[in-house]
Design an enzyme around this catalytic site. Structure first.
Site, PDB file in Angstrom:
ATOM      1  N   SER A  61       0.833  -1.204   0.000  1.00 46.52           N
ATOM      2  CA  SER A  61       0.000   0.000   0.000  1.00 46.52           C
ATOM      3  C   SER A  61       0.866   1.250   0.000  1.00 46.52           C
ATOM      4  O   SER A  61       0.423   2.313  -0.404  1.00 46.52           O
ATOM      5  CB  SER A  61      -0.943   0.003   1.206  1.00 46.52           C
ATOM      6  N   ASN A  62       2.108   1.147   0.478  1.00 44.13           N
ATOM      7  CA  ASN A  62       3.002   2.308   0.457  1.00 44.13           C
ATOM      8  C   ASN A  62       4.415   1.897   0.055  1.00 44.13           C
ATOM      9  O   ASN A  62       5.403   2.351   0.630  1.00 44.13           O
ATOM     10  CB  ASN A  62       3.025   3.003   1.828  1.00 44.13           C
ATOM     11  N   ASP A  70      -1.770  -8.641   4.065  1.00 47.11           N
ATOM     12  CA  ASP A  70      -2.140  -7.573   4.997  1.00 47.11           C
ATOM     13  C   ASP A  70      -1.922  -8.088   6.419  1.00 47.11           C
ATOM     14  O   ASP A  70      -2.335  -9.220   6.735  1.00 47.11           O
ATOM     15  CB  ASP A  70      -3.630  -7.224   4.758  1.00 47.11           C
ATOM     16  N   LYS A 124       1.690   5.804   8.941  1.00 50.28           N
ATOM     17  CA  LYS A 124       2.648   6.612   9.722  1.00 50.28           C
ATOM     18  C   LYS A 124       2.536   8.121   9.566  1.00 50.28           C
ATOM     19  O   LYS A 124       3.411   8.837  10.049  1.00 50.28           O
ATOM     20  CB  LYS A 124       4.068   6.181   9.360  1.00 50.28           C
ATOM     21  N   SER A 155       8.288   5.020  17.966  1.00 45.26           N
ATOM     22  CA  SER A 155       8.626   6.349  17.473  1.00 45.26           C
ATOM     23  C   SER A 155       8.849   7.301  18.631  1.00 45.26           C
ATOM     24  O   SER A 155       8.233   7.152  19.700  1.00 45.26           O
ATOM     25  CB  SER A 155       7.457   6.848  16.620  1.00 45.26           C
ATOM     26  N   TYR A 212      -1.889   8.923  15.555  1.00 46.75           N
ATOM     27  CA  TYR A 212      -0.722   8.090  15.216  1.00 46.75           C
ATOM     28  C   TYR A 212       0.077   7.763  16.480  1.00 46.75           C
ATOM     29  O   TYR A 212       0.390   6.596  16.760  1.00 46.75           O
ATOM     30  CB  TYR A 212       0.152   8.807  14.177  1.00 46.75           C
ATOM     31  N   LYS A 225       0.968   4.106  18.519  1.00 53.16           N
ATOM     32  CA  LYS A 225       2.313   3.597  18.867  1.00 53.16           C
ATOM     33  C   LYS A 225       2.407   3.338  20.371  1.00 53.16           C
ATOM     34  O   LYS A 225       3.024   2.357  20.807  1.00 53.16           O
ATOM     35  CB  LYS A 225       3.382   4.588  18.396  1.00 53.16           C
ATOM     36  N   ARG A 264      16.143  19.179  15.430  1.00 51.69           N
ATOM     37  CA  ARG A 264      15.701  17.784  15.569  1.00 51.69           C
ATOM     38  C   ARG A 264      16.900  16.853  15.391  1.00 51.69           C
ATOM     39  O   ARG A 264      17.916  17.222  14.816  1.00 51.69           O
ATOM     40  CB  ARG A 264      14.659  17.428  14.493  1.00 51.69           C
TER      41      ARG A 264
END
Ligand SMILES: NC(=O)c1ccc[n+]([C@@H]2O[C@H](COP(=O)([O-])OP(=O)(O)OC[C@H]3O[C@@H](n4cnc5c(N)ncnc54)[C@H](O)[C@@H]3O)[C@@H](O)[C@H]2O)c1
Length: 337
Positions: free
Chosen positions: A35-36, A59, A85, A125, A149, A153, A231
């Site tokens: 899908s990505n 999937d 994400k 993350s 999101y 996580k 960052r």
């Protein structure tokens, strides 16, 4: 040497982890619904690693598809990358994020348990810290969901904690990535976002490629040396090495770990833009726009625990991130032309 199943293995981080695992003599197996990810990633990985990389289309919400790959390949461990994400998208489609990122994880864990397999490396993350009170941020900092999101996580981490607490045979490596960027030095794999990128380095790449007129810099009046947000950017191949070290610890019988993967060193938006300009050979245009709500001035990993527990240390610098990203982006443009 181990067989490692990579869910979402055709994606950005998973494909680089695949290369790092193969280079260390392991046998990666991919499971992805594409899908990505581009369809040709498994072929590229085969060329890069010099051996075919088995790839299963499926999937993570489909227990039968997971059962088939587990039965056919009998892996020693799983790295679970498959997820949605994009923070902004997660606010528009929170249920999709919960279905893939939470229900998909639970389905995977059930399939693993049914196969008697209980070693997992989980893609978490820095988002789990929300807006951190302390930077560099240690793993002991509280978790706070600031968007759907991040919520998924945090829930993923909690599910894994409960599972490991209920059955000590589970060994789980939770890896909290800071900002993965860059590409493999071969320029054969890299980050290939569909639509408008969310992350800084792919956005700058679009500016460099002439697809965006200039970079919008959100605020230049933060309490940082040049006023722009700072960052922690980690080269994706360093991140991939961190995954290899994590899974090897689990395979050696370690009980599990929760670790930041970052460099511990921050770079401002303007520093990243300048470094990308050096890679391209010209200055890249930008304009300053108002701050975004919720952005913090500085956000960096405290990488000490990953170094102590895994011997992990990011080796590649910002210039290498930008050079490798630009080589990948230029190569993609040439292949499409
Ligand atoms: N890239 C980052 O900035 C970043 C930062 C922190 C954490 N992460 C986490 O790392 C992991 C990998 O991220 P990435 O940047 O490689 O993303 P990516 O989108 O490039 O890779 C994810 C892969 O999972 C696949 N996938 C998506 N839904 C699926 C499903 N239902 N079933 C099977 N496959 C599915 C996609 O096709 C893709 O190949 C994700 O869990 C992400 O949340 C990424």
């Amino acid at each position: 040497m181990a067989v490692i199943l990579l869910t979402g293995g055709a994606g950005y981080v998973g494909s680089h982890a695949c290369v790092a695992l193969a280079a260390a003599g392991h046998s990666p197996v991919l499971f992805d619904d594409f899908s990505n990810a581009r369809e040709d990633v498994p072929d590229r990985l085969a060329r890069l690693t010099g051996a075919p990389v088995p790839c299963y289309r499926g999937d993570v919400r489909d227990p039968a598809a997971l059962g088939r790959v587990l039965a056919a390949q009998n892996p020693d461990a799983v790295m679970h990358f498959a997820a949605l994400k994009a923070v902004g998208e997660s606010m528009d489609r929170p249920l999709d994020y919960m279905a893939v990122n939470i229900a998909g994880l639970v389905t995977l864990l059930g399939a693993m348990e049914a196969a008697g397999l209980r070693r997992l490396v989980y893609s978490s993350s820095a988002t789990v810290y929300g807006v951190p009170d302390v930077t560099p941020t240690p793993e002991s900092a509280p978790r706070r969901a600031v968007n759907p999101y991040g919520f998924t996580k945090i829930k993923g981490e909690e599910i894994l904690e409960q599972l490991a607490a209920s059955d000590p045979r589970w060994a789980v490596g939770v890896l909290r990535y800071f900002n993965p960027a860059g590409a493999h030095e071969s320029a054969m794999i890299g980050e290939d976002p569909s639509g408008r990128p969310n992350n800084l380095v792919p956005l700058i790449a679009r500016v460099a490629a002439g697809q965006l007129r200039r970079l919008e810099v959100f605020g230049d009046d933060y309490s940082t040396p040049d006023g722009t947000g700072v960052r922690d950017y980690i080269h994706v191949m360093d991140l991939a090495e961190g995954h290899r070290l994590s899974v090897e610890r689990l395979l050696a019988g370690a009980p599990g770990h929760v670790l930041n993967l970052g460099t511990g060193r921050g770079h401002s938006v303007l520093e990243v833009l300048a470094a990308y300009g050096r890679a391209v050979g010209r200055e890249l245009p930008y304009r300053v726009v108002p701050r975004r709500p919720g952005d913090v001035p500085v956000y960096c990993a405290d990488p000490a625990r990953a170094e102590a527990e895994l011997g992990f240390r990011a080796r590649r610098d910002l210039d290498e991130i930008c050079r490798s990203s630009w080589a990948w982006v230029r190569g993609q443009a040439a292949r499409r032309a």
